[in-house]
Design a protein around this motif. Structure first.
Motif, PDB file in Angstrom:
ATOM      1  N   GLU A  28       2.652  -8.842  -8.905  1.00  0.00           N
ATOM      2  CA  GLU A  28       2.886  -7.066  -9.623  1.00  0.00           C
ATOM      3  C   GLU A  28       4.078  -6.962  -9.523  1.00  0.00           C
ATOM      4  OE1 GLU A  28      -0.110  -4.750  -5.436  1.00  0.00           O
ATOM      5  OE2 GLU A  28       2.162  -5.808  -4.997  1.00  0.00           O
TER       6      GLU A  28
ATOM      7  N   ALA B 124       0.819  -1.218   0.396  1.00  0.00           N
ATOM      8  CA  ALA B 124       0.109   0.011  -0.194  1.00  0.00           C
ATOM      9  C   ALA B 124       0.800   1.033  -0.211  1.00  0.00           C
ATOM     10  CB  ALA B 124      -0.619  -0.204   0.978  1.00  0.00           C
TER      11      ALA B 124
ATOM     12  N   THR C  52       3.906  -2.070  -5.337  1.00  0.00           N
ATOM     13  CA  THR C  52       4.348  -2.009  -6.719  1.00  0.00           C
ATOM     14  C   THR C  52       4.362  -0.617  -7.578  1.00  0.00           C
ATOM     15  OG1 THR C  52       2.867  -2.827  -8.069  1.00  0.00           O
ATOM     16  CG2 THR C  52       2.172  -1.687  -6.350  1.00  0.00           C
TER      17      THR C  52
ATOM     18  N   GLY D 228       0.814  -1.811 -10.282  1.00  0.00           N
ATOM     19  CA  GLY D 228      -0.564  -1.671 -10.031  1.00  0.00           C
ATOM     20  C   GLY D 228      -0.759  -3.713  -9.609  1.00  0.00           C
TER      21      GLY D 228
ATOM     22  N   THR E 277      -3.913   2.221  -4.135  1.00  0.00           N
ATOM     23  CA  THR E 277      -3.695   1.033  -3.338  1.00  0.00           C
ATOM     24  C   THR E 277      -4.409   1.352  -1.953  1.00  0.00           C
ATOM     25  OG1 THR E 277      -1.908   0.113  -4.615  1.00  0.00           O
ATOM     26  CG2 THR E 277      -2.410  -0.604  -3.087  1.00  0.00           C
TER      27      THR E 277
END
Length: 260
Positions: free
Chosen positions: A102, A60, A231, A234, A65
């Protein structure tokens, strides 16, 4: 949380993994109420599974995210030895239930990041990096409705499911990771693309965030650990029988296939 409640939560997640199940929330009796509870559950999961930690992931690390998960900051997940593999790899059927991919930058630490008088920032944290490693995280969450689960339960379930590593680069200082492009393909179709700026603006900001967290948890980062930083592409679901290539430019490509 009591040790018994921590172990109960860890057993539930272990059973979910082994049976390919998902839950939306832990029972009240073993639901974490603090971030520290969540990280204790991660540690208990590894012990029950007979695994040991090789490092961490940071999750996150961008607003998109975080919004998807209903949280406002990153969280971390332990990286067990059982999750690591090297590219190229054919992944047997049944290894994962609902995998997504990812593309990420990982790092190998060459020195410790102990407690200091000042919190770590990107510049001070990067001094501990021995190599940058292109990586694919394989996400296979045990949580059904992740947005409703809440931050503490997401942390509790945050252990890395899979991490595929490419070739380490020790000349990483010649690269600008915040502007370094990463492209994720599944069956030759572009599914995600971005750069290191998606990772808290700079992947080394992510490393600094984790270093400070681990000090707060009483387990500072140490030399030899592998940290995957978040990531750049995404999240892209992948089906059985499909293959993926993630292109990291000068850092090379990672290849994996999911066997039927």
């Amino acid at each position: 949380m009591t040790p018994e409640a921590v172990e109960q939560a860890a057993k539930i997640f272990l059973q979910c993994r082994d049976q390919g199940d998902k839950i939306d929330q832990l029972p009240d009796a073993c639901r974490p109420t603090t971030s520290e509870d969540g990280y204790q559950i991660q540690n208990a999961f590894l012990k029950l599974d007979g695994a040991f930690p090789m490092g961490w992931k940071v999750a996150a690390t961008n607003e998109k995210t975080q919004a998807m998960l209903g949280i406002s900051k990153p969280f971390a997940g332990l990286l067990p030895n059982t999750a690591l593999s090297l590219s190229p790899i054919d992944i047997p059927a049944g290894t994962f239930v609902n995998p997504s991919l990812e593309g990420e930058f990982a790092v190998l630490l060459g020195s410790d990041l102990p407690k200091t008088t000042e919190p770590y920032d990107a510049e001070s944290a990067m001094e501990a990096v021995a190599a940058v490693i292109p990586a694919i995280e394989i996400v296979d969450s045990r949580i059904g409705d992740r947005k409703a689960a809440g931050e503490q339960t997401l942390i509790a379930a945050g252990i890395v499911a899979g991490l595929v590593l490419g070739t380490p680069c020790t000349e990483w200082r010649n690269l600008t990771l915040s502007a370094h492009k990463v492209s994720l393909y599944i069956d030759n179709e572009l599914k995600g693309e971005g750069d290191g700026s998606m990772v808290l603006g700079n992947p080394f900001n992510s490393l600094a965030w984790l270093a400070n967290l681990c000090i707060d948890l009483g387990h500072p980062l140490t030399a030899g650990q592998i940290i995957t930083l978040g990531t750049c592409t995404g999240l892209a679901p992948i089906a059985l029988g499909s293959g993926s290539v993630v292109d990291f430019g000068l850092l090379g490509k990672i290849r994996l296939n999911f066997n039927r």
